[in-house]
Design an enzyme around this catalytic site. Structure first.
Site, PDB file in Angstrom:
ATOM      1  N   ASN A  13       0.312  -1.052  -0.095  1.00 48.08           N
ATOM      2  CA  ASN A  13      -0.095  -0.227   0.508  1.00 48.08           C
ATOM      3  C   ASN A  13       0.943   1.360  -0.110  1.00 48.08           C
ATOM      4  O   ASN A  13       1.925   0.769  -0.703  1.00 48.08           O
ATOM      5  CB  ASN A  13      -1.428  -0.161   1.275  1.00 48.08           C
TER       6      ASN A  13
ATOM      7  N   HIS B 129       2.509   2.976   2.394  1.00 46.42           N
ATOM      8  CA  HIS B 129       3.721   3.184   2.802  1.00 46.42           C
ATOM      9  C   HIS B 129       4.864   2.601   1.975  1.00 46.42           C
ATOM     10  O   HIS B 129       6.268   2.462   2.043  1.00 46.42           O
ATOM     11  CB  HIS B 129       4.082   2.208   4.540  1.00 46.42           C
ATOM     12  N   CYS B 130       4.463   1.225   1.231  1.00 46.51           N
ATOM     13  CA  CYS B 130       5.276   0.358   0.283  1.00 46.51           C
ATOM     14  C   CYS B 130       5.780   1.243  -0.741  1.00 46.51           C
ATOM     15  O   CYS B 130       6.740   0.579  -1.436  1.00 46.51           O
ATOM     16  CB  CYS B 130       4.275  -0.997   0.016  1.00 46.51           C
ATOM     17  N   ILE B 131       4.811   2.138  -1.009  1.00 45.17           N
ATOM     18  CA  ILE B 131       5.671   2.517  -2.156  1.00 45.17           C
ATOM     19  C   ILE B 131       5.802   4.092  -2.339  1.00 45.17           C
ATOM     20  O   ILE B 131       6.522   4.994  -2.829  1.00 45.17           O
ATOM     21  CB  ILE B 131       4.439   2.943  -3.318  1.00 45.17           C
TER      22      ILE B 131
END
Ligand code: KQY
Length: 366
Positions: free
Chosen positions: A354, A356-358
């Site tokens: 999501n 934060h991951c990108i």
């Protein structure tokens, strides 16, 4: 750029908290047809929304392949820097450097080993060599020195720092067979403290049910201030998430941080209705090695904890669920000085992560 083989903590460097002031943020343009449905068109629109919102309060650098350069440049606002860089997918949190800083305000990057979340044991794609080169390229681009930590497999989404000596991680991820199987838990803890300039690791047992990263911490729990966290939660004892979140809560209630503070825990309820793949969404995904990457009905690891804290805003995933609004309200209480920006996140969670991951923050330097 110098490649350093010294130890960040010994050099006086530490990982600042995400809520401290940023220079900017790195993202990577989505392209893989087996990660992002329908040629990644919908994912790109979501990435543009996120990049635009972040770039209102800090610099945003978008890394993009040569094939997608013109599309990205045309879709992104002019204040976003678009820089050509090859990659295997779009997970900047995990493939861009982890940035550390010293008391004089100098910033350096850490280049961890990257093996696509588990290598040949249980990794999510092969090959991953272009991803494994990104951290070093970004250090070059930013003209910051780069610590060579490639002997240690780690993704940025598997750690959180409070910037005051405490690191948070999950055992399910960092102790998994596909990461550093030759190191003991104590050795991994020592490595984290030395590289991130910390004194203590809080080991949460588990993460979000079905999280294919072996349950990264950034989907289950995040610091919102020193001594304060939000934890993904459900009251439904029959939900497979319940025992995972309960184990984390029990641990946090017993724990204190590196400064000896008890930890204040706020609960962020996961979506009431599990977020699952539809048949149509599955049909929009290309195969990987002849196999489908997702199946109809598959539950996705949807959590409101996967937010990004920008200088002036907090970008929060939304799933069209009744828990969307309460998540915005709770995060509004945590970050009263920042704008809370809801981001429809279905087209991102399909990829397996999501907001934060990108994204990967770059601390402000002097
Ligand atoms: O940090 C993440 N959540 C990355 C997930 C990778 C998923 C690959 N399909």
């Amino acid at each position: 750029m110098r490649i350093l083989s010294t130890i960040p903590r010994t050099d006086g460097f530490y990982m600042p908290a995400e809520f401290s002031v940023h220079y900017g943020c790195i993202m990577i343009w989505p392209e893989r047809h087996d990660s992002w449905q329908n040629g990644a068109y919908a994912a790109r629109r979501a990435f543009v929304k996120i990049a635009s919102a972040i770039s209102r309060s800090e610099k945003l650098i978008m890394l993009v392949s040569s094939a997608q350069y013109e599309t990205a440049r045309a879709m992104l606002p002019p204040e976003v820097r678009v820089v050509e860089c090859s990659s295997d997918d779009a997970w900047a949190r995990d493939t861009a450097p982890t940035f550390v800083k010293n008391m004089d305000g100098e910033v350096r990057g850490i280049d961890w080993g990257f093996n696509a979340w588990g290598g040949l044991y249980d990794g999510l794609y092969f090959p991953w060599d272009r991803d494994n080169h990104i951290a070093r390229k970004v250090c070059d681009l930013m003209d910051v020195d780069c610590y060579d930590c490639r002997d240690f497999i780690l993704e940025g989404g598997s750690i959180h720092s409070d910037g005051e000596g405490t690191i948070m991680a999950t055992e399910s991820c960092l102790l998994s067979e596909g990461r550093n199987p030759n190191l003991t838990k104590a050795q991994i803890e020592e490595k984290l403290c030395l590289c991130l300039g910390a004194e203590k690791v809080i080991w949460l047992p588990r993460g979000i049910y079905g999280d294919e990263t072996n349950e990264h911490v950034d989907n289950i729990c995040a610091f919102t201030a020193p001594g304060e966290v939000v934890l993904a939660w459900t009251d439904d004892e029959n939900d497979p998430q319940y025992s995972l979140s309960k184990a984390c809560l029990d641990l946090l209630e017993r724990e204190s941080d590196a400064k000896g503070r008890k930890i204040k825990v706020r609960l962020l309820h996961i979506p009431k209705k599990p977020v699952c793949m539809t048949e149509e969404e599955c049909e929009g995904l290309d195969l990987m090695d002849g196999e489908p990457t997702r199946t109809p009905g598959e539950r996705l690891a949807a959590s409101y904890v996967n937010f990004y804290i920008a200088n002036g805003a907090v970008l929060v995933p939304q799933f069209g669920d009744e828990m969307d609004k309460p998540a915005l309200e709770t995060l509004g209480e945590c970050f009263p000085e920042r704008e809370i920006v809801p981001i429809p996140a279905r087209d991102i969670i399909i990829g397996g992560g999501n907001i934060h991951c990108i994204t990967q923050q770059i601390p402000m330097w002097r």
